[in-house]
Design a protein around this motif. Sequence first.
Motif, mmCIF file in Angstrom:
data_model
loop_
_atom_site.group_PDB
_atom_site.id
_atom_site.type_symbol
_atom_site.label_atom_id
_atom_site.label_comp_id
_atom_site.label_asym_id
_atom_site.label_seq_id
_atom_site.Cartn_x
_atom_site.Cartn_y
_atom_site.Cartn_z
ATOM 1 N N ILE A 132 0.099 1.884 11.604
ATOM 2 C CA ILE A 132 0.566 2.645 12.779
ATOM 3 C C ILE A 132 1.508 1.766 13.604
ATOM 4 O O ILE A 132 1.397 0.521 13.581
ATOM 5 C CB ILE A 132 -0.621 3.132 13.647
ATOM 6 C CG1 ILE A 132 -0.121 4.116 14.700
ATOM 7 C CG2 ILE A 132 -1.373 1.960 14.280
ATOM 8 C CD1 ILE A 132 -1.227 4.894 15.356
ATOM 9 N N ASP A 133 2.371 2.455 14.343
ATOM 10 C CA ASP A 133 3.270 1.668 15.184
ATOM 11 C C ASP A 133 3.234 2.127 16.651
ATOM 12 O O ASP A 133 4.000 1.670 17.474
ATOM 13 C CB ASP A 133 4.696 1.771 14.630
ATOM 14 C CG ASP A 133 5.614 0.784 15.333
ATOM 15 O OD1 ASP A 133 5.107 -0.301 15.744
ATOM 16 O OD2 ASP A 133 6.795 1.103 15.525
ATOM 17 N N ALA A 150 -13.933 3.910 13.064
ATOM 18 C CA ALA A 150 -12.805 3.044 12.682
ATOM 19 C C ALA A 150 -12.465 3.139 11.195
ATOM 20 O O ALA A 150 -11.289 3.289 10.819
ATOM 21 C CB ALA A 150 -13.131 1.605 13.062
ATOM 22 N N ARG A 151 -13.543 3.089 10.354
ATOM 23 C CA ARG A 151 -13.251 3.083 8.915
ATOM 24 C C ARG A 151 -12.575 4.387 8.503
ATOM 25 O O ARG A 151 -11.576 4.412 7.805
ATOM 26 C CB ARG A 151 -14.545 2.884 8.136
ATOM 27 C CG ARG A 151 -14.264 2.670 6.651
ATOM 28 C CD ARG A 151 -15.492 2.253 5.886
ATOM 29 N NE ARG A 151 -16.118 1.060 6.426
ATOM 30 C CZ ARG A 151 -17.437 0.844 6.364
ATOM 31 N NH1 ARG A 151 -18.228 1.750 5.837
ATOM 32 N NH2 ARG A 151 -17.940 -0.267 6.834
ATOM 33 N N GLU A 152 -13.123 5.499 9.009
ATOM 34 C CA GLU A 152 -12.581 6.818 8.691
ATOM 35 C C GLU A 152 -11.130 6.927 9.146
ATOM 36 O O GLU A 152 -10.266 7.476 8.470
ATOM 37 C CB GLU A 152 -13.438 7.869 9.401
ATOM 38 C CG GLU A 152 -13.358 9.248 8.814
ATOM 39 C CD GLU A 152 -14.153 10.248 9.688
ATOM 40 O OE1 GLU A 152 -13.834 11.440 9.608
ATOM 41 O OE2 GLU A 152 -15.051 9.812 10.457
ATOM 42 N N CYS A 153 -10.902 6.370 10.335
ATOM 43 C CA CYS A 153 -9.556 6.447 10.896
ATOM 44 C C CYS A 153 -8.583 5.608 10.053
ATOM 45 O O CYS A 153 -7.432 6.008 9.845
ATOM 46 C CB CYS A 153 -9.586 5.975 12.338
ATOM 47 S SG CYS A 153 -8.032 6.297 13.175
ATOM 48 N N THR A 154 -9.108 4.477 9.534
ATOM 49 C CA THR A 154 -8.255 3.640 8.688
ATOM 50 C C THR A 154 -7.810 4.470 7.478
ATOM 51 O O THR A 154 -6.616 4.504 7.127
ATOM 52 C CB THR A 154 -9.046 2.392 8.206
ATOM 53 O OG1 THR A 154 -9.631 1.779 9.344
ATOM 54 C CG2 THR A 154 -8.150 1.403 7.493
ATOM 55 N N ASP A 155 -8.780 5.158 6.872
ATOM 56 C CA ASP A 155 -8.461 5.998 5.706
ATOM 57 C C ASP A 155 -7.445 7.059 6.092
ATOM 58 O O ASP A 155 -6.482 7.332 5.383
ATOM 59 C CB ASP A 155 -9.724 6.684 5.176
ATOM 60 C CG ASP A 155 -10.700 5.652 4.599
ATOM 61 O OD1 ASP A 155 -10.242 4.509 4.351
ATOM 62 O OD2 ASP A 155 -11.899 5.973 4.457
ATOM 63 N N ASP A 177 -3.940 7.455 4.448
ATOM 64 C CA ASP A 177 -3.623 8.647 3.658
ATOM 65 C C ASP A 177 -2.340 9.319 4.120
ATOM 66 O O ASP A 177 -2.073 10.458 3.723
ATOM 67 C CB ASP A 177 -4.766 9.661 3.756
ATOM 68 C CG ASP A 177 -5.963 9.174 2.947
ATOM 69 O OD1 ASP A 177 -5.803 8.168 2.245
ATOM 70 O OD2 ASP A 177 -7.040 9.788 3.082
ATOM 71 N N GLY A 178 -1.693 8.735 5.016
ATOM 72 C CA GLY A 178 -0.437 9.315 5.487
ATOM 73 C C GLY A 178 -0.706 10.275 6.608
ATOM 74 O O GLY A 178 -0.854 11.484 6.412
ATOM 75 N N ALA A 179 -0.850 9.724 7.759
ATOM 76 C CA ALA A 179 -1.144 10.537 8.945
ATOM 77 C C ALA A 179 -0.033 11.548 9.161
ATOM 78 O O ALA A 179 1.124 11.293 8.885
ATOM 79 C CB ALA A 179 -1.240 9.620 10.156
ATOM 80 N N GLY A 180 -0.423 12.676 9.631
ATOM 81 C CA GLY A 180 0.585 13.672 9.942
ATOM 82 C C GLY A 180 0.615 14.751 8.902
ATOM 83 O O GLY A 180 1.549 15.543 8.827
ATOM 84 N N ALA A 181 -0.471 14.784 8.048
ATOM 85 C CA ALA A 181 -0.512 15.805 7.019
ATOM 86 C C ALA A 181 -1.002 17.134 7.550
ATOM 87 O O ALA A 181 -1.540 17.955 6.840
ATOM 88 C CB ALA A 181 -1.392 15.349 5.881
ATOM 89 N N THR A 182 -0.857 17.348 8.813
ATOM 90 C CA THR A 182 -1.314 18.617 9.403
ATOM 91 C C THR A 182 -0.256 19.679 9.092
ATOM 92 O O THR A 182 0.937 19.383 9.132
ATOM 93 C CB THR A 182 -1.419 18.488 10.938
ATOM 94 O OG1 THR A 182 -1.539 17.123 11.247
ATOM 95 C CG2 THR A 182 -2.517 19.320 11.491
ATOM 96 N N PRO A 183 -0.726 20.894 8.820
ATOM 97 C CA PRO A 183 0.254 21.934 8.528
ATOM 98 C C PRO A 183 1.222 22.131 9.685
ATOM 99 O O PRO A 183 0.821 22.145 10.848
ATOM 100 C CB PRO A 183 -0.591 23.193 8.310
ATOM 101 C CG PRO A 183 -1.999 22.830 8.650
ATOM 102 C CD PRO A 183 -2.094 21.363 8.766
#
Length: 754
Positions: free
Chosen positions: A580-581, A736-741, A745-751
């Motif tokens: 993340i940035d 935290a761990r879930e968020c790391t995944d 997994d490429g955040a922003g995969a929301t429709p």
Amino acid sequence: MTTDIDIAHAKIHRLSRLYLTLSRCNQAVLESASESDLLASACQIAVDAGELAMAWVATIDPETGTIRVAERFGRGVEYLESVQISPDAEDPNGRGPTGTALREGHPVWCDNFMRDPRTAQWHALGERFGWSASASLPLTSNGHVVGALNLYLTQQNAFDAATRELLGEIAAVISFGLGRFALEAARQEAEDRLRDSEDRYRSIVEHSRDAILLTAPDGRILAANPAACRIFGCTESDILRLGRNGLVDTADPRVTAAVEERRRTGSFSGELTMRRYDGERFPAELSTSVFQTHSGEVRTSMLIRDVTERKRNEAQLAYLAQHDALTGLPNRLLLTDRLNLAIAQAERDGTSLALMFLDLDRFKQVNDLMGHELGDQVLHQAAQRLKACVRASDTLSRQGGDEFLIVLPNIGSPETAVPVARKLLDTLITPFSLGDREMVLSGSIGIACYPEDGTDADSLLRNADAAMYVAKDLGRNRYQFYSPAMNERIRERLMLEIDLRRAIERGQLFLNYQPQFAFTNRLVIGLEALARWQHPTLGLIPPDQFIPMAENSGLIVPIGAWVLETACQQQAAWIAEGLIDGPMAVNVSMHQFRQPDFIERVTDALSRSGLSACHLELEVTESVFMQDLDRVMQTLEALRSLGVRLSIDDFGTGYSSLSHLKKLPIYRLKIDQSFIQGLPLDQENAAIAGAIISMGKRLGFEVLAEGVETQEQARYLHSLECDAGQGYLFARPMAARECTDFLRDGAGATPAPS
Ligand SMILES: Nc1nc2c(ncn2[C@@H]2O[C@@H]3COP(=O)(O)O[C@H]4[C@@H](O)[C@H](n5cnc6c(=O)[nH]c(N)nc65)O[C@@H]4COP(=O)(O)O[C@H]3[C@H]2O)c(=O)[nH]1
């Protein structure tokens, strides 16, 4: 050669001079203005008319008992300057003719001065002045020897019987004169003393602040002092006309007992109601006593003190001791008294009573935000409103702070309290206006009833308090009847607070992270850290439950520091991994924000984690800006100069002044999720959300919508040009761990919105 004829002539001559002397002395007695006048004249007459060599008068000083020369005339008076005569028989100076005459009270004749052993000390003087004979005649005043008339002659043996008699008479005449002066002086002194004493009494009476009256047995008033005129508001003659019965309020039931006491004992002192001339009644302290005058008349003196002012002060003090200064309501003392009375009455009549404990919700916050002055105004207004909801027979009291107690005596059943409680809650919920500001308040009420929930004041108070505590716990702005289980609930709450204190050190706190998305491209632009508490026995406790508890107990400071530290570490790690940035948003409570070392803590957290300041976002609520804006601005400026971002959380729920808002170094507004619900159909929310977005954008802020759950909401918000969103639609808060995944997994995969 001296013949018998010569002797006879000399005797006749002497006697005739002495008669003349006697006659002149008589005259002097009548004409002299003072005692010394008389004595001076007597000496001169004796020398001039009596043809004696010298005459002087010795007097006894009444104070010291010493003998002094009072007056003198004739040849040789100079010797008297240094003469020493003592009244003491042991003293040689006291054994001469003058000392003896004074002491023994009879004349001392020295027919041959120069041969007489009694005058031995003064023979040299006799020689010098030609004294051949002397006489010392005691002078009396009203039977007491007060002095001696001393006469010196140039011939010897002059004191034949006739001469002695005449000289005795001269002394008697002078003594008479002295007696007259003494009597006159005594009379004058008595008169002066009388005048003095009269003056003293008059000044006491005239300058007395209390009324003083002199009355006759038939109730007539014979005299009144100026204070009486002032107190009764009329002239002395008005008072005399009114008489005793016109001044006392005969309707006062204490009057009969007072009259009876005065008759029985001759005096009375106590309190009675009196009447002024204009009819106004006033409380007075009375002190009367009956006495007899010299002429045997019975009189009564009355001393009357107007105690109106004192009574007023006493009443004021009693009022203050029993009332709350801010609201004027009864205080705890008076309430306890009334509660005890109501309990006793309920016990006697077999009825019930209700005790309500009302606490204003979040009033501490109101005080902190708006300052004590406005806080006091709110309390005052709240008290007035509450008062309008209860009956005169009920007691509404303020216990200090934001707590009120209400006693509803004599109620049929506990349910009777319900409409009253509702009324009280309703009246509080109506917005309060404070100058140009409005604020909404609510209250929580706990109700305990007699006899079910307690039969004494203490247990009713305790149980109403417990019920109020539970009402707060159940969401505030509500009433709650007491039940025995409540005490258990409160105990549990306290235990929980104790557990929270240990939660950090025992590692029971952890953070969840919820991503935030840009509406334009649905990419993660940041994260929000949300605290969680994994309780060992109670399971997961939500922040809504433990954060307020932490705020109330001050634990929010160490907890907030831990959150900041952990969130910074985590974000630094994710950034380092390139996941993340954007920034990590951390909630900061007002209490935490106002800590003097807050900036230092933020700097420390950044430097320890290695996170750059631009990757930290601090979320504060609007409440932070509502008090002491200068200091807040300083903190905000310091944070901004560090490079930390600042956003306003739950925007729209507080009362931010827009004029303040534009001055704040803020970069983002977060619209509270309550305004996002129901969008776009909910017209009210649509209007509010729309207004916040357009205003925020116009002021140059970024706008983020919280609690976005549906595509419709997202689409609508996007259409309003809202920049970003956070909510279940995009992602739930994650460990935290879930968020790391999630990030991997490429955040922003929301429709994307269709
Ligand atoms: N209904 C609904 N809710 C959503 C949705 N998306 C997010 N949320 C919830 O909304 C809250 C957002 O946090 P907040 O407004 O800062 O409100 C926070 C914040 O005020 C406070 N809080 C949480 N963590 C901290 C902390 O570390 N320090 C401080 N001072 N307060 C914290 O507790 C509040 C509640 O936190 P959470 O229970 O985690 O609740 C979070 C989050 O789980 C959605 O789509 N629908």
